[in-house]
Write an enzyme that holds these catalytic residues in place. Structure first.
Site, PDB file in Angstrom:
ATOM      1  N   CYS A  83      -9.166  -0.741   5.104  1.00 30.23           N
ATOM      2  CA  CYS A  83      -8.096  -1.341   4.294  1.00 30.23           C
ATOM      3  C   CYS A  83      -8.273  -1.071   2.805  1.00 30.23           C
ATOM      4  O   CYS A  83      -7.391  -1.395   2.003  1.00 30.23           O
ATOM      5  CB  CYS A  83      -8.006  -2.832   4.568  1.00 30.23           C
ATOM      6  SG  CYS A  83      -7.641  -3.181   6.301  1.00 30.23           S
ATOM      7  N   HIS A 326       1.092  -5.824   4.040  1.00 33.86           N
ATOM      8  CA  HIS A 326      -0.172  -5.089   4.045  1.00 33.86           C
ATOM      9  C   HIS A 326      -0.067  -3.791   4.844  1.00 33.86           C
ATOM     10  O   HIS A 326      -0.654  -3.657   5.922  1.00 33.86           O
ATOM     11  CB  HIS A 326      -1.272  -6.004   4.607  1.00 33.86           C
ATOM     12  CG  HIS A 326      -2.644  -5.424   4.624  1.00 33.86           C
ATOM     13  ND1 HIS A 326      -3.070  -4.439   3.750  1.00 33.86           N
ATOM     14  CD2 HIS A 326      -3.723  -5.701   5.417  1.00 33.86           C
ATOM     15  CE1 HIS A 326      -4.326  -4.129   4.025  1.00 33.86           C
ATOM     16  NE2 HIS A 326      -4.748  -4.873   5.019  1.00 33.86           N
TER      17      HIS A 326
END
Lengths: 377, 377
Positions: A83, A326
């Protein structure tokens, strides 16, 4: 201190876009950033992306951008660090300029997730854990990891699930004003507190969503725009069992420490912050690890509203991962996009007079963290 | 010219290793490289890898290496550029040193392919084409692409399938002496010519295999070992339909031109070469694009044996991708491993007095090419 400046920014709306491909999102954000910078000659392209290979059968994103935008023979690469892929891609761009090899670099991040099943996305996300570890083999997931941390936090402090809900609520409210955010529906504390549990104590609103989206930056050695005052990156444990302290994210702490040192500033000097709130609990730990609040006292700052737009240390004024969304590879770049808006004075939830901004991007269960400190010239 | 030097090299045997994970291969090569360099302090890690996410559900390779080897908080990243992932990872390591951020960097490459089905590997490899393109949607594959180029080459020159077989045979013979190579079985021209066709005119021996393996390097600003005299990278078309000339690989030509310019040398100065022979046809085009032979005359040089170990321009003395094997992310690093051996005077198929060496690593259907020129000090 670096001699690198952000000359242009671009970002797609974050959400679910069935008619768009990863490529079309990536190009949309990149073209915006190029136009915003006045269409300079670009010497290299770095793309942050995590699961393009596994759920979209699409790699070679760097070359695709270079070809489609007619950038010529420029060197390109995709960069992966779970991420934190976006933040790490930015860091490679900065090093490319510091090395003298490039003058101007396009750094973009993208992810396309909404077309895949929850099972496929969960599986793809689990590639950010060590496959050889007994934790992963036993079935640990990311909500599971951060759920354990939340329970431990409650055990060691007087914090409760309500403090996590306050974080989720704050980011929800911030997103209301952000036209690019995924979630812009007014939400109540009751809805957040009573939402279905994902991993106790984390409910639906404590967890960042899956998202389609892209963001892009033009960085350059040419002075102007927003100054990248520091770029730092650190690694941390890839396994929960290797953590010396469950309530510590060493990579976040160390990347913050390095960034402050390089920038010659302290946490107190930072006017506005974008933090990697993949879960509400992650924001809680990160505001402590970055030195904004004492260890195990983040919950008090939350309770006092210190991280609201109107507080002394505004965090995730974009809505954060929880509400802006996200799209994994894009997140680290989207954080910078929003902070550049803050330093230009054009942000939703503008923090008046913001001069120094900090972005922190996390990968895995604390395996990677990047911190960038930006400065209004 | 760079101020970067190769201080250590490591490489696993290439082949099929059912009992090894991607992680264990990566660590084996990395530990070897560290030991070869005298176990210096490492400031960063870059890992080249292509399909770890899609067929092994394993990303975060950089953090895994840092943790397992106890390197501390060092920044790490995975770098992807299809089959050029290794070469591009090396380039990021070099830029990290040139930027002043790092003194010593571990650059590794790895791929684990033999555990997956042919269908799954083929699908994963196709991520190196543009998913939005009609070519990919129509079913073009990599053997298909290079098969078309071979037919066109036969049409425009007097070359025949036998010239491709000579390339395959040369690399087969070279691999016989390389203890780390995947294929070490004596093979005849008849076997190569009569092998089953993959995509006409390319037969089984004209195509690189799937392979498990890893390779690693320690590079440093500390003078010593082998000098990286130049690092260059270029992009080229991601689609066959965008090629101005089917018999040209512009990324190879341009990355070669840049590397020669940076190193201040010409093709004639190069003593030993590792080229990206994913197919025998690719080696044919690359020896032309890199200026070793005139365009459309590579087949003549092959016929004359000029690229054999005993010829004037030895190419793929390691056995190349065709016979050393092609664990995708490791290939670009394995090329450097072998050339460092050549410059140290310890290579299988040693080229006497080799002083300048060139490695060329290709990604996609010509989307990426890196060229590194190495020099014995």
């Amino acid at each position: 201190m670096t001699n690198v400046y952000i000359q242009g920014i671009g970002m797609t709306k974050f959400g679910k876009f069935v008619d768009q491909s990863m490529k079309s999102l990536l190009l949309e954000a990149s073209i915006q950033a190029l136009e915003d910078a006045g269409n300079p000659k670009v010497d290299a392209v770095f793309v942050g992306n995590f699961m393009g290979g596994s759920i979209s059968n699409q790699e070679i994103l760097g070359a695709i951008v270079a070809n489609e935008l007619g950038l010529g023979y420029v060197p390109t690469a995709k960069v992966e660090g779970a991420c934190a892929s976006g933040g790490i891609a930015l860091r490679q761009g900065i090093m490319g300029i510091l090395s003298g090899e490039y003058d101007t670099v396009l750094v973009a991040g993208v992810e396309k997730m909404k077309h895949a099943s929850t099972a496929d996305v969960t599986q793809a996300i689990n590639a950010a854990m060590d496959t050889d570890s007994n934790e992963k083999q036993a079935g640990l997931t990311f909500p599971g990891f951060f759920g354990v941390l939340a329970n431990r936090y409650f055990y060691e402090t007087e914090a409760t699930k309500e403090h996590l809900a306050m974080i989720a609520m704050k980011n929800r409210e911030n997103a209301l004003n952000n036209p690019l955010a995924q979630f812009r529906k007014p939400t109540t504390m009751e809805e957040i507190m009573e939402a279905r549990i994902i991993t106790s104590p984390l409910g639906l609103f404590d967890c960042s969503p899956t998202t389609d989206g892209a963001a892009a930056l033009i960085i350059s050695r040419k002075k102007g725009g927003v100054h990248i005052r520091a770029s730092a990156q650190s690694s941390g444990p890839t396994q929960m069992q290797d953590a010396a302290d469950l309530l510590s994210l060493p990579a976040v702490r160390e990347s913050g420490r390095l960034a402050y040192e390089k920038a010659g500033v302290s946490p107190d000097d930072i006017d506005v912050v974008e933090i990697h709130d993949c879960f509400s609990m992650t924001e809680m730990l990160a505001i402590e690890e970055l030195g904004f609040f004492n260890k195990r006292e983040g919950w008090l700052a939350i309770e006092q509203g210190q991280t609201k737009v109107t507080g002394g240390k505004p965090v995730n004024t974009s809505g954060g991962l929880l509400s802006r969304g996200h799209p994994i590879g894009a997140t680290g770049i989207a954080q910078i996009y929003h902070l550049v808006q803050q330093l230009r004075g054009t942000a939703p939830n503008q923090v008046e007079g913001a001069r120094l901004a900090l972005a922190q991007n996390l990968g895995g269960t604390g395996s990677y963290s990047t911190v960038h400190i930006l400065e209004r010239l």
